[in-house]
Design an enzyme around this catalytic site. Structure first.
Site, PDB file in Angstrom:
ATOM      1  CG  ASP A  45      -2.026  -1.236   1.481  1.00 24.64           C
ATOM      2  OD1 ASP A  45      -2.233  -1.772   0.377  1.00 24.64           O
ATOM      3  OD2 ASP A  45      -2.088  -1.612   2.712  1.00 24.64           O
ATOM      4  CD  GLU A  46      -0.670   7.078  -1.379  1.00 24.50           C
ATOM      5  OE1 GLU A  46      -0.207   8.215  -1.419  1.00 24.50           O
ATOM      6  OE2 GLU A  46      -1.724   6.792  -1.672  1.00 24.50           O
TER       7      GLU A  46
END
Length: 189
Positions: A45-46
């Site tokens: 994920d970011e």
């Protein structure tokens, strides 16, 4: 001849090269001049960091993403995680997935005695004034959407920081955030 890369994905980057939506996002291509056709194997994920493998070989990508290959994460959680919570994680916990409840497969989990030295994160994590934090290692061979974060929340210890440290027998080691190395192959077992 296929090319293979090991990357320490920094916080705040998407695990992709193209982002079609309007908002400006940081993409992997900003970190290194990867050859055309390079793909990230799996995703982080970011707001997750750590080991990301990239390749121009689709078959290699498929194998690494399979359930045959373990992925190990170090997670910093809110509060002092208990041995009971670790035991629950090991057995499998119910998490939300695609609008239903999903029971995670048994996994390896343990407390980390010392704080890993990953250096500061791109965005500051709250400090000790807001209560204690602790670190655990979780090793899974499946990878549902945000699974590790959902697992720690399910046992009452939300994840504050998540760093993937191992994929199969490939380790993050001392790679700094944003650093990329090209390797001949991954030799994943």
């Amino acid at each position: 001849m296929h090319q293979h890369f090991i990357l320490h994905k920094p916080y705040g980057y998407l695990s992709q090269f193209i982002y079609e939506l309007k908002r400006k996002k940081k993409l992997l291509g900003e970190l290194f001049p990867f050859p055309e056709g390079t793909m990230a194997i799996g995703r982080l994920d970011e707001d997750s960091e750590g080991l990301l493998l990239l390749t121009t070989d689709g078959k290699m990508s498929e194998y690494v993403r399979s359930k045959k290959v373990e992925k190990e994460y170090y997670v910093q959680v809110d509060g002092r995680i208990t041995q009971e919570a670790i035991e629950e994680l090991k057995k499998g916990v119910k998490i939300g997935f695609n609008g239903t409840k999903y029971l995670t497969k048994p996994c390896e989990a343990r407390l980390l005695d010392e704080i890993p030295d990953f250096g500061p994160r791109g965005k500051k994590i709250r400090d000790e004034r807001h209560g204690p934090t602790s670190w655990a290692s979780i090793t899974i061979s499946e990878g549902k959407f945000r699974q590790v974060r959902k697992m720690t929340s399910a046992v009452g210890f939300p994840t504050l920081r998540l760093v993937r440290v191992r994929i199969g027998n490939v380790y993050l080691n001392h790679l700094k955030a944003g650093e990329v190395i090209e390797v001949e192959n991954f030799n994943i077992k």
